[in-house]
Design a protein around this motif. Structure first.
Motif, PDB file in Angstrom:
ATOM      1  N   PRO A   1      38.252  64.541  48.453  1.00 15.81           N
ATOM      2  CA  PRO A   1      37.712  63.303  47.861  1.00 15.81           C
ATOM      3  C   PRO A   1      37.371  62.284  48.939  1.00 15.81           C
ATOM      4  N   GLN A   2      36.374  61.488  48.668  1.00 18.86           N
ATOM      5  CA  GLN A   2      36.004  60.424  49.595  1.00 18.86           C
ATOM      6  C   GLN A   2      37.089  59.357  49.623  1.00 18.86           C
ATOM      7  N   GLN A   3      37.586  59.065  50.779  1.00 29.92           N
ATOM      8  CA  GLN A   3      38.581  58.002  50.922  1.00 29.92           C
ATOM      9  C   GLN A   3      37.924  56.656  50.675  1.00 29.92           C
ATOM     10  N   THR A   4      38.582  55.807  49.916  1.00 33.68           N
ATOM     11  CA  THR A   4      38.060  54.463  49.653  1.00 33.68           C
ATOM     12  C   THR A   4      38.978  53.366  50.179  1.00 33.68           C
ATOM     13  N   VAL A   5      40.233  53.691  50.479  1.00 37.79           N
ATOM     14  CA  VAL A   5      41.203  52.689  50.912  1.00 37.79           C
ATOM     15  C   VAL A   5      41.479  52.848  52.402  1.00 37.79           C
ATOM     16  N   PHE A   6      41.358  51.751  53.133  1.00 30.59           N
ATOM     17  CA  PHE A   6      41.566  51.764  54.575  1.00 30.59           C
ATOM     18  C   PHE A   6      42.435  50.574  54.967  1.00 30.59           C
ATOM     19  N   ASP A   7      43.100  50.713  56.088  1.00 32.41           N
ATOM     20  CA  ASP A   7      43.866  49.605  56.690  1.00 32.41           C
ATOM     21  C   ASP A   7      44.867  49.004  55.712  1.00 32.41           C
ATOM     22  N   GLU A   8      45.570  49.842  54.981  1.00 36.78           N
ATOM     23  CA  GLU A   8      46.530  49.337  53.993  1.00 36.78           C
ATOM     24  C   GLU A   8      47.786  48.853  54.694  1.00 36.78           C
ATOM     25  N   VAL A   9      48.228  47.654  54.316  1.00 39.47           N
ATOM     26  CA  VAL A   9      49.418  47.063  54.902  1.00 39.47           C
ATOM     27  C   VAL A   9      50.349  46.623  53.788  1.00 39.47           C
ATOM     28  N   GLY A  10      51.549  47.180  53.743  1.00 37.75           N
ATOM     29  CA  GLY A  10      52.545  46.741  52.771  1.00 37.75           C
ATOM     30  C   GLY A  10      52.049  46.854  51.346  1.00 37.75           C
TER      31      GLY A  10
END
Length: 934
Positions: A348-357
């Motif tokens: 699947p195409q990733q949609t979430v990046f740079d997730e913090v906490g």
């Protein structure tokens, strides 16, 4: 705690004192300058109630004192009671279960009258609080419509404009449900503000109707914003703005952002994605087909796949049943251009990046000391996380020609099923002014026009049709510098160039509480767009890396339908059934439209159906940039050639029409898979046919009864169980426990196979044991019947394409960890393997089966072996503890069967409602019979 105490004290003082918006004294409503041709024969219902706004005082009083704002739940009891009261229904008692939907308000029934502007009057009736809006100018009418919409649904409208922009978590908190939902919508429609404005400009410049639409929308937005200003200054705005930290309860510091025209595009895209799309899922289908090929070999797999695809199944129930043919969307022989992925290569195409906490971060409602946190804390999110991923085509319609009615006038019982929420996604209104004369339901924030309802001498409704307007194209990835591409490459080949993908981003962060300004979490939402639409997956095709992109005909064209709805509300435009059909053709979302006046009935299937290259298979991914594009396709604005009016399923004055999201007509491959030999449309079709075949004239009463009984029927028990019993009855059942289970199932089926209470309000089913056995048996039966023949890989892949079960409780999982179901949503039996089981068992029994499955699964085709599978799985189901079949959730204890099925209005704000008994029926519904015509 001190802050919370002050909020509570202030709120309770308001609710127990003057508080709230003071309406003008009740006054006689101005008589509408139109003739109402329904003659008190129009009725409707929209639970739980019209009022969907609550101040902070009202929310806290609800939690502490158990009170609810006026008109927030006064339609819920009527709606619930039909399940037990339909058998005794009479003409004089219809309005015990429905509202009077006549135009205007009698003087003695006026609750309030207000004039937010000199050229518009809003009258609300005592019974339901529905706004009856009369404008002396069209501008005033639209201003009043926007004002009334904000009065009734401001918080909900605000939520949905955030969802559609992929920015729900900064607005309503970082609960996992909020984040999941914004990702889904953002992935389907990752629009920039320029994209949204371009849609507004294009429709506005499309002609006189488009110009009028822009003027209507501008006045409508002005009305919304006028209410925001008044409510903020008067401090009677929805309390959720305080609970989510946007306004301070004590100082009133903060802001409610005004609405703008592009918000209407966003709201349209949200509604269209839930209810007006069709197609898609080609990547999952390709994975399943490859697994079938691995099991059966390429040649045999084609035959097997055709059976599972159920494309234009000759045994399926259709809305048009007079043999009409409307070819569309079928797989051609020797299809070309398929872009099948290499097994195991799809990601699947990733949609979430740079997730913090942010794990578990949420917004909390202030709670009194020593009090358990309030339910309105939105811990799971303010909207269901599966709002987009789950099917939402749950509406139904029953329309009978005057030839078969007692009065000689057509009768209709119809409505959309938009899910159970508090407040409802829909709202009721009456609009009377220059060029508009209608009453009915509209989606919150899109109520410039009545979307489903009645005019002066006609009524209309819709069901989701889901014909295929979405194709998946595979674009070959490349590197602009000439390097070797990989699946992670973000450029693609198109028309002789290596083009970078468009990247649309949202930077989202959120706070944990209203008192703490420290961000609790953040991430970047990122969508990759190609000329063929947003990227959904990456894979290898013939050894080359590709991106799969979803091309939807309504993408970048979300508000085109405005023109059709504008015409439907205009009495000068809708003078006949044929005129209605032409207006419906201007709606680009996929809906089945039904119409009735005093003389005629009509049906039309709307949607921007693209004209495809005749050699492609719409059910599989297609090679992009290889000569297989839609005919006339222009990626600039996503415009193409679309099928003309005559090629859309349509009809006037067929003896009767039914729809429950079933197939439309012969040769019209709308969706597939679940549209097999058993479909829930059978529950309506059989009952209406019985009324007509029996020579009994149809009335509003017996047509409503037919709908209400179907709403309680278990499709599996009514349509599939008789075939299962035929096979079981080939020999005596020797095991006592299994024999007892067979007896219970048979007796339940003989009594009608209804999920009905023993008596009104008992909260217990009359056939509780049989219902529990069927609920437990179905997933065990399907796996036992199909998995040995298919093999686990192909079976699980097909479950990803079509879930096995959709019972009212939704708890019976067919694959561990997958497809949990849809507890408490009401709609049931839309998608499932009912047809597969039905065809396979009849094949084992030696029946002639049209559109067979391509192979025999159960017991390898041996009747005795298949019968033993049925008995073994039935014995296992009968022994399954009730608390395992109904494991319980936050709303129900384990083993509580009635509660597991019960309808719960999912709170989208601070007000909750009581559970009601399950009913598989529309959430907004009309019962209409016009006696005269203009």
């Amino acid at each position: 705690m001190q802050r919370t105490s002050r909020i509570l004290t202030t709120a309770l003082a308001l609710v127990l004192g003057a508080g709230g918006l003071a309406a003008l004294p009740a006054a006689a409503a101005p008589a509408p300058a139109v003739v109402d041709h329904c003659g008190n024969q129009c009725a409707d219902i929209l639970p739980p109630g019209q009022n969907g706004n609550a101040t902070l005082a009202e929310i806290l009083a609800h939690r502490v004192l158990g009170t609810r704002p006026a008109h927030s739940a006064d339609q819920l009891g009527k709606y619930a009671d039909l399940a037990s009261g339909y058998r005794g229904l009479t003409t004089s008692t219809i309005n015990k279960f429905f509202n009077d939907a006549s135009f205007g308000v009698p003087p003695d029934q006026v609750e309030s009258t207000s004039k937010p502007r000199a050229d518009v009057t809003i009258v609300r009736d005592k019974a339901t609080g529905v706004p009856h809006i009369t404008g002396t100018t069209r501008s005033g009418l639209q201003f009043g419509a926007g004002y009334a919409a904000a009065q009734d649904r401001l918080w909900l409208m605000d939520i949905f404009r955030r969802v559609g922009r992929g920015q729900l978590s900064p607005f309503a908190g970082g609960a996992q449900g909020n984040r999941d939902l914004e990702r889904q919508f953002f992935g389907a429609a990752p629009y920039t503000e320029a994209d949204l404005q371009a849609q507004v400009d294009r429709v506005a410049n499309s002609g006189p109707r488009g110009k009028q639409g822009l003027a209507d929308a501008t006045d409508y937005i002005a009305g919304i914003n006028a209410y925001i200003t008044a409510a903020y200054n008067g401090r009677y705005f929805p309390g959720e703005y305080v609970l989510t930290g946007h306004v301070d309860a004590i100082t009133n510091a903060g802001r409610i952002e005004p609405f703008k025209l592009t918000d209407l595009v966003v709201l349209s895209s949200v509604v269209g994605a839930q209810f007006g799309g069709g197609g898609g899922g080609e990547v999952q289908a390709a994975i399943a087909k490859l697994a079938v090929q691995e099991r059966y070999g390429v040649e045999k797999a084609e035959e097997v796949w055709r059976g599972l695809r159920a494309e234009d199944d000759p045994e399926t129930v259709r809305t048009l049943h007079d043999g009409q043919s409307f070819p569309y969307g079928k797989t051609p022989a020797n299809a070309q251009g398929r872009a099948m992925p290499q097994p195991g290569s799809v990601t699947p195409q990733q949609t979430v990046f740079d997730e913090v906490g942010g794990k578990g971060a949420q917004v909390r409602v202030p709670a009194p000391a020593e009090q358990e946190p309030l339910r309105g804390e939105f811990a799971d999110g303010v909207l269901p996380a599966n709002l987009l991923s789950e099917k939402h085509g749950m509406s139904n319609a029953l329309v009978v020609s005057g030839k078969h009615t007692e009065s000689g006038n057509p009768v209709a019982v119809f409505g959309p099923q938009t899910g159970y929420f508090a407040p409802q996604l829909l709202m009721l209104q009456e609009l009377q002014g220059p060029g508009i004369s209608a009453r009915g339901a509209s989606f919150a924030g899109l109520s410039m026009y009545v979307l489903l309802g009645r005019g002066q001498d006609y009524s209309w409704s819709a069901t989701t049709s889901a014909q295929d307007i979405i194709d998946t194209y595979a674009v070959e990835l490349c590197e602009p510098n000439g390097g070797t591409p990989t699946k992670e490459s973000n450029a693609y080949r198109f028309r002789g160039q290596c083009l970078p993908m468009d990247v649309v981003e949202r930077q989202n962060s959120w706070k944990p509480t209203v008192a703490d300004g420290t961000p609790a979490g953040s991430y970047t939402l990122r969508a990759y767009r190609t000329a063929y639409g947003p990227v959904t997956h990456r894979a290898l095709v013939d050894g080359k890396p590709v991106a799969y992109a979803s091309l939807r005909s309504t993408y970048l064209n979300e508000i085109d339908s405005l023109i059709g709805f504008q015409e439907i509300n205009d009495p000068a435009a809708i003078t006949s059934a044929a005129a209605f059909q032409r207006a419906a053709h201007k709606i680009n979302y996929t809906f089945n439209w039904f119409y009735a006046d005093a003389k005629d009935t009509a049906y039309f299937n709307s949607g921007a159906n693209p004209v495809r290259n005749p050699v492609v298979d719409p059910a599989m991914p297609i090679r992009g940039d290889a000569g297989f594009d839609w005919q006339g396709w222009n990626p600039d604005g996503n415009r193409a050639n679309y099928t003309p009016f005559e090629q859309h399923p349509n009809s006037i004055n067929q003896d009767f029409y039914i729809s429950w999201n079933n197939a439309q007509a012969k040769d019209y491959a709308a969706g597939g898979y679940e549209k097999s030999s058993v479909h829930r449309g059978d529950l309506l079709d059989s009952r209406v046919r019985a009324l007509i075949a029996g020579g009994k004239k149809v009335t509003r009463v017996n047509l409503t009864q037919a709908m209400a009984e179907a709403a309680l029927a278990d499709l599996r028990a009514e349509r599939v169980l008789p075939e299962l019993l035929r096979l079981i009855d080939r020999a005596p059942v020797t095991d006592p426990a299994t024999a007892a289970a067979v007896t219970k199932l048979r007796e339940w089926r003989d009594r009608g196979a209804l999920r009905a209470e023993t008596k009104p309000g008992s909260k217990a089913y009359a056939d509780a044991d049989a219902i529990k056995i069927m609920d437990a048996w179905w997933p065990l039966l399907v796996r036992g019947q199909f998995e040995p023949g298919m093999g686990k890989q192909a079976f699980d892949a097909m479950v990803d394409v079509l879930k096995i079960n959709e019972s009212p409780s939704g708890w019976q999982n067919e694959v561990p960890g997958k497809h949990v179901g849809q507890p408490h949503q009401g709609s049931a039996y839309q998608a499932g393997w009912w047809g597969y089981v039905h065809k396979d068992i009849r094949t084992v029994l030696g029946d002639q089966v049209s559109g067979p499955l391509g192979t025999t699964y159960c017991g390898g085709g041996d009747a005795n072996a298949c019968r033993q599978i049925l008995l073994d799985t039935l014995k296992q189901a009968a022994a399954q503890p009730v608390n395992q079949v109904y494991p319980g959730d936050a709303d129900c204890g384990a083993g509580d069967q009635w509660c597991a099925d019960a309808l719960i209005h999912r709170p989208l704000g601070g007000i909750t409602h009581s559970k009601i008994n399950t009913q598989n029926r529309p959430t907004f519904q009309q019962v209409v019979e016009f006696r005269t015509k203009r």
